[in-house]
Design a protein around this motif. Structure first.
Motif, PDB file in Angstrom:
ATOM      1  N   LEU A 110       0.823  -1.198   0.000  1.00 11.17           N
ATOM      2  CA  LEU A 110       0.000   0.000   0.000  1.00 11.17           C
ATOM      3  C   LEU A 110       0.862   1.255   0.000  1.00 11.17           C
ATOM      4  CD1 LEU A 110      -2.004  -2.259   0.937  1.00 11.17           C
ATOM      5  CD2 LEU A 110      -3.138  -0.514   2.317  1.00 11.17           C
ATOM      6  N   PHE A 111       1.893   1.238   0.834  1.00 10.26           N
ATOM      7  CA  PHE A 111       2.847   2.352   0.912  1.00 10.26           C
ATOM      8  C   PHE A 111       3.541   2.544  -0.438  1.00 10.26           C
ATOM      9  CE2 PHE A 111       7.367   3.351   2.527  1.00 10.26           C
ATOM     10  CZ  PHE A 111       7.188   4.720   2.425  1.00 10.26           C
ATOM     11  N   THR A 112       4.020   1.454  -1.014  1.00  7.22           N
ATOM     12  CA  THR A 112       4.713   1.525  -2.301  1.00  7.22           C
ATOM     13  C   THR A 112       3.795   2.049  -3.399  1.00  7.22           C
ATOM     14  OG1 THR A 112       6.163  -0.324  -1.672  1.00  7.22           O
ATOM     15  CG2 THR A 112       6.012   0.194  -4.021  1.00  7.22           C
ATOM     16  N   ASP A 113       2.543   1.610  -3.388  1.00  5.99           N
ATOM     17  CA  ASP A 113       1.612   2.056  -4.419  1.00  5.99           C
ATOM     18  C   ASP A 113       1.323   3.551  -4.323  1.00  5.99           C
ATOM     19  OD1 ASP A 113       1.528  -0.517  -5.346  1.00  5.99           O
ATOM     20  OD2 ASP A 113      -0.449  -0.995  -4.529  1.00  5.99           O
ATOM     21  N   GLU A 114       1.313   4.097  -3.105  1.00 10.26           N
ATOM     22  CA  GLU A 114       1.132   5.543  -2.961  1.00 10.26           C
ATOM     23  C   GLU A 114       2.344   6.290  -3.532  1.00 10.26           C
ATOM     24  OE1 GLU A 114      -0.030   6.988   0.855  1.00 10.26           O
ATOM     25  OE2 GLU A 114      -1.760   5.655   1.020  1.00 10.26           O
ATOM     26  N   VAL A 115       3.535   5.762  -3.275  1.00  8.78           N
ATOM     27  CA  VAL A 115       4.732   6.385  -3.835  1.00  8.78           C
ATOM     28  C   VAL A 115       4.707   6.306  -5.356  1.00  8.78           C
ATOM     29  CG1 VAL A 115       7.246   6.273  -3.975  1.00  8.78           C
ATOM     30  CG2 VAL A 115       6.117   5.938  -1.775  1.00  8.78           C
ATOM     31  N   ASN A 116       4.345   5.145  -5.887  1.00  4.97           N
ATOM     32  CA  ASN A 116       4.277   4.974  -7.335  1.00  4.97           C
ATOM     33  C   ASN A 116       3.263   5.935  -7.958  1.00  4.97           C
ATOM     34  OD1 ASN A 116       4.942   3.368  -9.838  1.00  4.97           O
ATOM     35  ND2 ASN A 116       2.739   2.985  -9.726  1.00  4.97           N
ATOM     36  N   ALA A 117       2.154   6.181  -7.246  1.00  4.72           N
ATOM     37  CA  ALA A 117       1.147   7.123  -7.748  1.00  4.72           C
ATOM     38  C   ALA A 117       1.717   8.533  -7.831  1.00  4.72           C
ATOM     39  CB  ALA A 117      -0.084   7.099  -6.839  1.00  4.72           C
ATOM     40  N   ALA A 118       2.505   8.914  -6.826  1.00 10.05           N
ATOM     41  CA  ALA A 118       3.143  10.229  -6.863  1.00 10.05           C
ATOM     42  C   ALA A 118       4.125  10.330  -8.021  1.00 10.05           C
ATOM     43  CB  ALA A 118       3.855  10.500  -5.537  1.00 10.05           C
ATOM     44  N   VAL A 119       4.918   9.275  -8.208  1.00  8.66           N
ATOM     45  CA  VAL A 119       5.880   9.254  -9.310  1.00  8.66           C
ATOM     46  C   VAL A 119       5.155   9.363 -10.649  1.00  8.66           C
ATOM     47  CG1 VAL A 119       7.606   7.839 -10.511  1.00  8.66           C
ATOM     48  CG2 VAL A 119       7.621   7.973  -7.998  1.00  8.66           C
ATOM     49  N   GLU A 120       4.047   8.641 -10.794  1.00  3.86           N
ATOM     50  CA  GLU A 120       3.280   8.702 -12.035  1.00  3.86           C
ATOM     51  C   GLU A 120       2.755  10.114 -12.294  1.00  3.86           C
ATOM     52  OE1 GLU A 120      -0.761   6.896 -14.148  1.00  3.86           O
ATOM     53  OE2 GLU A 120      -0.048   6.038 -12.260  1.00  3.86           O
TER      54      GLU A 120
ATOM     55  N   CYS B  19      -9.839   5.857   7.428  1.00  2.00           N
ATOM     56  CA  CYS B  19      -8.933   5.737   6.284  1.00  2.00           C
ATOM     57  C   CYS B  19      -9.681   5.722   4.948  1.00  2.00           C
ATOM     58  CB  CYS B  19      -8.107   4.454   6.396  1.00  2.00           C
ATOM     59  SG  CYS B  19      -7.086   4.354   7.876  1.00  2.00           S
ATOM     60  N   ARG B  20      -9.164   6.473   3.972  1.00  2.00           N
ATOM     61  CA  ARG B  20      -9.663   6.371   2.611  1.00  2.00           C
ATOM     62  C   ARG B  20      -9.214   5.022   2.042  1.00  2.00           C
ATOM     63  NH1 ARG B  20     -10.536  10.533   5.039  1.00  2.00           N
ATOM     64  NH2 ARG B  20     -10.362  12.659   4.238  1.00  2.00           N
ATOM     65  N   THR B  21      -9.908   4.524   1.050  1.00  2.00           N
ATOM     66  CA  THR B  21      -9.487   3.269   0.436  1.00  2.00           C
ATOM     67  C   THR B  21      -8.183   3.484  -0.332  1.00  2.00           C
ATOM     68  OG1 THR B  21     -10.682   3.675  -1.617  1.00  2.00           O
ATOM     69  CG2 THR B  21     -11.883   2.569   0.168  1.00  2.00           C
ATOM     70  N   PRO B  22      -7.380   2.447  -0.491  1.00  2.00           N
ATOM     71  CA  PRO B  22      -6.135   2.592  -1.257  1.00  2.00           C
ATOM     72  C   PRO B  22      -6.364   3.129  -2.665  1.00  2.00           C
ATOM     73  CG  PRO B  22      -6.066   0.568  -0.004  1.00  2.00           C
ATOM     74  CD  PRO B  22      -7.456   1.125   0.166  1.00  2.00           C
ATOM     75  N   LYS B  23      -7.428   2.683  -3.342  1.00  2.00           N
ATOM     76  CA  LYS B  23      -7.683   3.175  -4.695  1.00  2.00           C
ATOM     77  C   LYS B  23      -7.968   4.675  -4.704  1.00  2.00           C
ATOM     78  CE  LYS B  23      -9.253  -1.151  -6.801  1.00  2.00           C
ATOM     79  NZ  LYS B  23     -10.377  -1.854  -7.481  1.00  2.00           N
ATOM     80  N   TRP B  24      -8.717   5.136  -3.690  1.00  2.00           N
ATOM     81  CA  TRP B  24      -8.986   6.571  -3.578  1.00  2.00           C
ATOM     82  C   TRP B  24      -7.679   7.323  -3.364  1.00  2.00           C
ATOM     83  CZ3 TRP B  24      -7.934  10.649  -0.542  1.00  2.00           C
ATOM     84  CH2 TRP B  24      -8.713  11.797  -0.673  1.00  2.00           C
ATOM     85  N   ALA B  25      -6.851   6.817  -2.440  1.00  2.00           N
ATOM     86  CA  ALA B  25      -5.587   7.485  -2.124  1.00  2.00           C
ATOM     87  C   ALA B  25      -4.688   7.564  -3.355  1.00  2.00           C
ATOM     88  CB  ALA B  25      -4.875   6.745  -0.996  1.00  2.00           C
ATOM     89  N   ILE B  26      -4.620   6.491  -4.108  1.00  2.00           N
ATOM     90  CA  ILE B  26      -3.779   6.464  -5.304  1.00  2.00           C
ATOM     91  C   ILE B  26      -4.235   7.507  -6.312  1.00  2.00           C
ATOM     92  CG2 ILE B  26      -3.231   5.073  -7.354  1.00  2.00           C
ATOM     93  CD1 ILE B  26      -3.080   2.664  -5.416  1.00  2.00           C
TER      94      ILE B  26
END
Length: 275
Positions: free
Chosen positions: A34-44, A184-191
């Motif tokens: 989940l943490f990695t996916d948030e970072v990847n979303a920022a990078v994208e 908490c927001r869902t991971p998809k929302w956060a991404i």
């Protein structure tokens, strides 16, 4: 354009308790993707808005938490400890910095709120102002002429960021209920929110005139008297009360390195059960 992402873990959505962020445990293993996916979303988001060189500094605990194999967009990942500028390694030469997964400071309201040490430190002040890791790191960035363009974490983290980076894009991925609970927001929302916010934040990138605001005074309050005594072995660090110490240095570069030394020695002076 070169952008640094300083990535901490406590501010990721879903993270609410120590087990979620302590390396090696099942909670940490569950939250790493989940943490990695948030970072990847920022990078994208940064890439889509025109950034071409992105450096991600794994800034949590052992600093070996991210899962680079999950990245879908190109980035350089700084992994491992004992870096010259710790959480801010890579800010040298950057055009902007993103604080991802950050949290509120020690002694304040916020999910897993702390400053460098998970507990033991009850408060930190920078030049008389109560300071989170975000405020300390933003002062380091300013000295290099690097603006903070986005901050993510819980709602208390975003409120805190308004005091040190008022123009930065703020993305709250969860709302504080207590130190160990959050809505908490869902991971998809956060991404989606982080990807969109990062793309918007690129417009704020660009080196500024370096801020030479020193000397800087840092005060640290501990929960036990003996820790204040232990850290005074560092030249220039003096007691400022029964459980408090203070030091003053000409630059934030020197001050943040001294603060790191203070926390390292304090950690070594703690016993397992009595602190």
């Amino acid at each position: 354009m070169r952008i640094l992402v300083s990535a901490d873990m406590e501010g990721a959505t879903g993270v609410t308790c120590p087990d979620d962020v302590l390396p090696g445990g099942p909670g940490w293993e569950r939250m790493r993707p989940l943490f990695t996916d948030e970072v990847n979303a920022a990078v994208e988001g940064l890439h889509r808005a025109g950034a071409r060189e992105i450096m991600v500094n794994d800034a949590h605990w052992s600093m070996r938490n991210l899962m680079p194999e999950r990245f879908e967009w190109p980035a350089t990942v700084i992994s491992g400890r004992h870096k010259d500028l710790s959480m801010m390694e890579g800010v040298q030469g950057a055009d902007a910095v993103v604080f991802l997964g950050y949290h509120a400071g020690a002694g304040l309201e916020g999910v897993l709120a702390h400053t460098y040490l998970a507990n033991t430190i009850t408060g930190v002040w920078l030049d008389g102002v109560r300071a989170s890791e975000g405020r300390l790191n933003a002062a380091v960035a300013a000295e290099f002429g690097v603006p903070v363009i986005m901050v993510t974490g819980d709602d208390k983290t975003i409120e805190d960021a308004e005091g040190y980076a008022p123009k930065a894009v703020g993305i709250a991925v969860k709302d504080y209920i207590s130190r160990y609970s959050a809505a908490c927001r869902t991971p998809k929302w956060a991404i989606r929110a982080i990807r969109k916010g990062a793309a918007e934040a690129v417009a704020l990138a660009g080196r500024r005139e370096p801020v030479q605001a020193g000397p800087h005074r840092i005060e640290v309050e501990f929960d036990a008297e003996h820790l204040a005594g232990a850290v005074t072995v560092i030249p220039g660090v003096e007691r400022d009360g029964e459980r408090r110490i203070a030091f003053e240095l000409p630059t934030m570069y020197e001050a943040i390195r001294c603060f790191k030394a203070v926390t390292t020695i304090a950690s070594a002076a703690m016993e397992d059960h009595y602190g």
